[in-house]
Design an enzyme around this catalytic site. Structure first.
Site, PDB file in Angstrom:
ATOM      1  N   LYS A  48       0.840  -1.206   0.000  1.00  0.00           N
ATOM      2  CA  LYS A  48       0.000   0.000   0.000  1.00  0.00           C
ATOM      3  C   LYS A  48       0.875   1.257   0.000  1.00  0.00           C
ATOM      4  O   LYS A  48       0.674   2.158  -0.806  1.00  0.00           O
ATOM      5  CB  LYS A  48      -0.933   0.010   1.232  1.00  0.00           C
ATOM      6  CG  LYS A  48      -1.837  -1.211   1.343  1.00  0.00           C
ATOM      7  CD  LYS A  48      -2.747  -1.151   2.571  1.00  0.00           C
ATOM      8  CE  LYS A  48      -2.022  -1.219   3.899  1.00  0.00           C
ATOM      9  NZ  LYS A  48      -1.345  -2.513   4.177  1.00  0.00           N
ATOM     10  N   ARG A  90     -10.071   0.441   8.409  1.00  0.00           N
ATOM     11  CA  ARG A  90      -9.755  -0.984   8.522  1.00  0.00           C
ATOM     12  C   ARG A  90     -10.631  -1.702   9.515  1.00  0.00           C
ATOM     13  O   ARG A  90     -10.274  -2.809   9.942  1.00  0.00           O
ATOM     14  CB  ARG A  90      -8.277  -1.236   8.763  1.00  0.00           C
ATOM     15  CG  ARG A  90      -7.681  -0.693   9.990  1.00  0.00           C
ATOM     16  CD  ARG A  90      -6.258  -0.265   9.726  1.00  0.00           C
ATOM     17  NE  ARG A  90      -5.239  -1.254   9.874  1.00  0.00           N
ATOM     18  CZ  ARG A  90      -4.004  -1.074   9.371  1.00  0.00           C
ATOM     19  NH1 ARG A  90      -3.722  -0.002   8.670  1.00  0.00           N
ATOM     20  NH2 ARG A  90      -3.091  -1.954   9.571  1.00  0.00           N
ATOM     21  N   ARG A 100      10.868  -0.690  11.223  1.00  0.00           N
ATOM     22  CA  ARG A 100       9.734  -0.363  12.083  1.00  0.00           C
ATOM     23  C   ARG A 100       9.685  -1.280  13.296  1.00  0.00           C
ATOM     24  O   ARG A 100      10.016  -2.465  13.195  1.00  0.00           O
ATOM     25  CB  ARG A 100       8.420  -0.519  11.282  1.00  0.00           C
ATOM     26  CG  ARG A 100       7.960   0.788  10.671  1.00  0.00           C
ATOM     27  CD  ARG A 100       6.883   0.633   9.657  1.00  0.00           C
ATOM     28  NE  ARG A 100       5.733  -0.156  10.087  1.00  0.00           N
ATOM     29  CZ  ARG A 100       4.632  -0.308   9.358  1.00  0.00           C
ATOM     30  NH1 ARG A 100       4.543   0.285   8.172  1.00  0.00           N
ATOM     31  NH2 ARG A 100       3.632  -1.041   9.789  1.00  0.00           N
ATOM     32  N   ARG A 159      11.696  -5.283   5.346  1.00  0.00           N
ATOM     33  CA  ARG A 159      11.438  -3.869   5.015  1.00  0.00           C
ATOM     34  C   ARG A 159      12.365  -2.931   5.800  1.00  0.00           C
ATOM     35  O   ARG A 159      12.607  -3.130   6.979  1.00  0.00           O
ATOM     36  CB  ARG A 159       9.993  -3.494   5.331  1.00  0.00           C
ATOM     37  CG  ARG A 159       9.770  -1.975   5.182  1.00  0.00           C
ATOM     38  CD  ARG A 159       8.346  -1.535   5.259  1.00  0.00           C
ATOM     39  NE  ARG A 159       7.622  -2.165   6.338  1.00  0.00           N
ATOM     40  CZ  ARG A 159       6.296  -2.184   6.390  1.00  0.00           C
ATOM     41  NH1 ARG A 159       5.584  -1.634   5.444  1.00  0.00           N
ATOM     42  NH2 ARG A 159       5.714  -2.770   7.400  1.00  0.00           N
ATOM     43  N   ARG A 183      -0.692  -8.874  13.099  1.00  0.00           N
ATOM     44  CA  ARG A 183      -1.304  -7.905  12.177  1.00  0.00           C
ATOM     45  C   ARG A 183      -2.090  -8.615  11.082  1.00  0.00           C
ATOM     46  O   ARG A 183      -3.181  -8.178  10.691  1.00  0.00           O
ATOM     47  CB  ARG A 183      -0.215  -7.015  11.554  1.00  0.00           C
ATOM     48  CG  ARG A 183       0.285  -5.955  12.529  1.00  0.00           C
ATOM     49  CD  ARG A 183       1.703  -5.495  12.228  1.00  0.00           C
ATOM     50  NE  ARG A 183       1.870  -4.923  10.918  1.00  0.00           N
ATOM     51  CZ  ARG A 183       3.052  -4.762  10.322  1.00  0.00           C
ATOM     52  NH1 ARG A 183       4.167  -5.141  10.941  1.00  0.00           N
ATOM     53  NH2 ARG A 183       3.125  -4.226   9.126  1.00  0.00           N
TER      54      ARG A 183
HETATM   55  P1  AP5 Z   1       4.803  -1.591   1.942  1.00  0.00           P
HETATM   56  O1  AP5 Z   1       4.513  -0.829   0.709  1.00  0.00           O
HETATM   57  O2  AP5 Z   1       5.495  -0.889   3.052  1.00  0.00           O
HETATM   58  O3  AP5 Z   1       3.485  -2.358   2.440  1.00  0.00           O
HETATM   59  P2  AP5 Z   1       2.170  -1.834   3.189  1.00  0.00           P
HETATM   60  O4  AP5 Z   1       1.005  -2.477   2.536  1.00  0.00           O
HETATM   61  O5  AP5 Z   1       2.198  -0.340   3.283  1.00  0.00           O
HETATM   62  O6  AP5 Z   1       2.415  -2.535   4.576  1.00  0.00           O
HETATM   63  P3  AP5 Z   1       2.297  -1.985   6.068  1.00  0.00           P
HETATM   64  O7  AP5 Z   1       3.074  -2.911   6.924  1.00  0.00           O
HETATM   65  O8  AP5 Z   1       2.638  -0.523   6.139  1.00  0.00           O
HETATM   66  O9  AP5 Z   1       0.786  -2.175   6.320  1.00  0.00           O
HETATM   67  P4  AP5 Z   1       0.061  -2.247   7.678  1.00  0.00           P
HETATM   68  O10 AP5 Z   1      -1.341  -2.111   7.257  1.00  0.00           O
HETATM   69  O11 AP5 Z   1       0.412  -3.425   8.477  1.00  0.00           O
HETATM   70  O12 AP5 Z   1       0.696  -1.017   8.481  1.00  0.00           O
HETATM   71  P5  AP5 Z   1       0.181   0.482   8.823  1.00  0.00           P
HETATM   72  O13 AP5 Z   1       1.341   1.357   8.837  1.00  0.00           O
HETATM   73  O14 AP5 Z   1      -0.989   0.822   8.020  1.00  0.00           O
HETATM   74  O15 AP5 Z   1       5.685  -2.874   1.510  1.00  0.00           O
HETATM   75  C1  AP5 Z   1       6.138  -3.795   2.480  1.00  0.00           C
HETATM   76  C2  AP5 Z   1       7.503  -4.350   2.057  1.00  0.00           C
HETATM   77  O16 AP5 Z   1       7.348  -5.108   0.870  1.00  0.00           O
HETATM   78  C3  AP5 Z   1       8.541  -3.255   1.743  1.00  0.00           C
HETATM   79  O17 AP5 Z   1       9.797  -3.697   2.149  1.00  0.00           O
HETATM   80  C4  AP5 Z   1       8.459  -3.132   0.225  1.00  0.00           C
HETATM   81  O18 AP5 Z   1       9.691  -2.713  -0.331  1.00  0.00           O
HETATM   82  C5  AP5 Z   1       8.124  -4.559  -0.194  1.00  0.00           C
HETATM   83  N1  AP5 Z   1       7.287  -4.605  -1.400  1.00  0.00           N
HETATM   84  C6  AP5 Z   1       6.267  -3.758  -1.735  1.00  0.00           C
HETATM   85  N2  AP5 Z   1       5.728  -4.114  -2.907  1.00  0.00           N
HETATM   86  C7  AP5 Z   1       6.406  -5.224  -3.306  1.00  0.00           C
HETATM   87  C8  AP5 Z   1       6.306  -6.080  -4.444  1.00  0.00           C
HETATM   88  N3  AP5 Z   1       5.380  -5.835  -5.416  1.00  0.00           N
HETATM   89  N4  AP5 Z   1       7.145  -7.132  -4.522  1.00  0.00           N
HETATM   90  C9  AP5 Z   1       8.074  -7.363  -3.556  1.00  0.00           C
HETATM   91  N5  AP5 Z   1       8.218  -6.597  -2.459  1.00  0.00           N
HETATM   92  C10 AP5 Z   1       7.387  -5.540  -2.342  1.00  0.00           C
HETATM   93  O19 AP5 Z   1      -0.337   0.261  10.310  1.00  0.00           O
HETATM   94  C11 AP5 Z   1       0.570  -0.044  11.348  1.00  0.00           C
HETATM   95  C12 AP5 Z   1      -0.171  -0.155  12.670  1.00  0.00           C
HETATM   96  O20 AP5 Z   1      -0.772   1.112  13.002  1.00  0.00           O
HETATM   97  C13 AP5 Z   1      -1.341  -1.166  12.714  1.00  0.00           C
HETATM   98  O21 AP5 Z   1      -0.903  -2.481  12.994  1.00  0.00           O
HETATM   99  C14 AP5 Z   1      -2.201  -0.577  13.822  1.00  0.00           C
HETATM  100  O22 AP5 Z   1      -1.636  -0.858  15.100  1.00  0.00           O
HETATM  101  C15 AP5 Z   1      -2.058   0.922  13.584  1.00  0.00           C
HETATM  102  N6  AP5 Z   1      -3.083   1.440  12.659  1.00  0.00           N
HETATM  103  C16 AP5 Z   1      -2.849   2.031  11.462  1.00  0.00           C
HETATM  104  N7  AP5 Z   1      -4.009   2.374  10.885  1.00  0.00           N
HETATM  105  C17 AP5 Z   1      -4.994   1.982  11.721  1.00  0.00           C
HETATM  106  C18 AP5 Z   1      -6.402   2.054  11.652  1.00  0.00           C
HETATM  107  N8  AP5 Z   1      -7.045   2.594  10.607  1.00  0.00           N
HETATM  108  N9  AP5 Z   1      -7.108   1.537  12.713  1.00  0.00           N
HETATM  109  C19 AP5 Z   1      -6.480   1.000  13.769  1.00  0.00           C
HETATM  110  N10 AP5 Z   1      -5.140   0.897  13.894  1.00  0.00           N
HETATM  111  C20 AP5 Z   1      -4.405   1.397  12.868  1.00  0.00           C
HETATM  112 MG    MG Z   2       2.309   1.030   4.865  1.00  0.00          MG
END
Ligand code: AP5
Ligand code: MG
Length: 208
Positions: free
Chosen positions: A13, A88, A155, A127, A166
């Site tokens: 994402k 989410r 992270r 990552r 997660r």
């Molecule tokens: P990346 O692009 O970073 O993936 P992402 O989908 O953004 O993954 P996240 O881990 O950020 O998602 P998340 O939903 O768990 O975390 P968030 O920050 O939202 O890519 C990941 C890796 O893969 C990278 O190394 C990249 O280089 C590689 N990659 C990407 N594309 C690729 C491809 N095509 N092929 C190969 N490799 C690839 O949330 C974190 C925490 O915050 C949650 O757990 C929760 O505690 C809290 N939180 C956030 N939002 C909310 C909400 N709305 N409600 C409640 N809690 C929340």
């Molecule tokens: Mg992300």
């Protein structure tokens, strides 16, 4: 353009949002990035969120909803936005619907990036990100250039244990909102198991 990116942790994402916002010229609003900034700044919001995030649990709806709804009300989001990681849960999706209806605007697309569970842990534990630019890298799939490699950070929730938690939350809390958007005719399913360039092209085709 008002759109949402949904997908499991590590689906790409953040990676895709960083590429797409340049062409759409809309702000990338990541609830995870906002929460991590609050933790780093040591604000009251960050203090509340920190423990949930480290454990791979969701931050409570009442904390996150206010934060994101306020953000999309800012002037730079008046012409559109790309939401990443919000909504989410079902209450978050309903709160967003109400806020948009109150503002007299509507969503254009909900992009679901699908990646099988068995690929997620490797993506997450490898990552790294650049604290200066926010660029996202992967030690194997997209290594940082030499001039950046010395400063990349990992992270706090990118451990295998937190990643599994997660993923579980994604399936129990977030996946159930997919039919909500499918029913509105907004859902675009994208196969995220391909190189980032290919995934970007798939998204652009789906939105055209
Ligand atoms: P990346 O692009 O970073 O993936 P992402 O989908 O953004 O993954 P996240 O881990 O950020 O998602 P998340 O939903 O768990 O975390 P968030 O920050 O939202 O890519 C990941 C890796 O893969 C990278 O190394 C990249 O280089 C590689 N990659 C990407 N594309 C690729 C491809 N095509 N092929 C190969 N490799 C690839 O949330 C974190 C925490 O915050 C949650 O757990 C929760 O505690 C809290 N939180 C956030 N939002 C909310 C909400 N709305 N409600 C409640 N809690 C929340
Ligand atoms: Mg992300």
């Amino acid at each position: 353009m008002r759109m949402i990116l949904i997908g499991p942790p590590g689906a790409g994402k953040g990676t895709q949002a960083q590429r797409l916002v340049e062409s759409f010229r809309i702000p990338h609003i990541s609830s995870g990035d906002m929460l991590r900034a609050a933790v780093a700044e040591g604000t009251e919001l960050g203090r509340q969120a920190d423990g949930f995030m480290k454990a791979g649990k969701l931050v409570p709806d009442d904390v996150v909803i206010g934060m994101v709804i306020e953000r999309i009300g800012k002037p730079d989001a008046a012409g559109g936005f790309m939401l990443d990681g919000f909504p989410r849960t079902r209450p978050q999706a309903e709160a967003l619907d109400r806020a948009l209806a109150d503002a007299g605007v509507a969503l254009d697309h909900v992009v679901l990036i699908e990646v099988p569970d068995d690929l997620i842990v490797e993506r997450i534990v490898g990552r790294r990100s650049d604290p200066e630019t926010g660029a996202i890298y992967h030690m194997k799939f997209n290594p940082p250039p030499p001039e950046v490699a010395g400063r990349v950070v990992q992270r706090a929730d990118d451990t295998e244990e937190a990643c599994r938690a997660r993923l579980e939350k994604y399936h129990s809390e977030t996946a159930p909102i997919i039919p909500f958007y499918e029913g509105k005719g907004l859902l675009r399913r994208i196969d995220g198991n391909a190189a980032p360039d290919q995934v970007t092209a798939r998204i652009e085709r789906a939105l055209a």
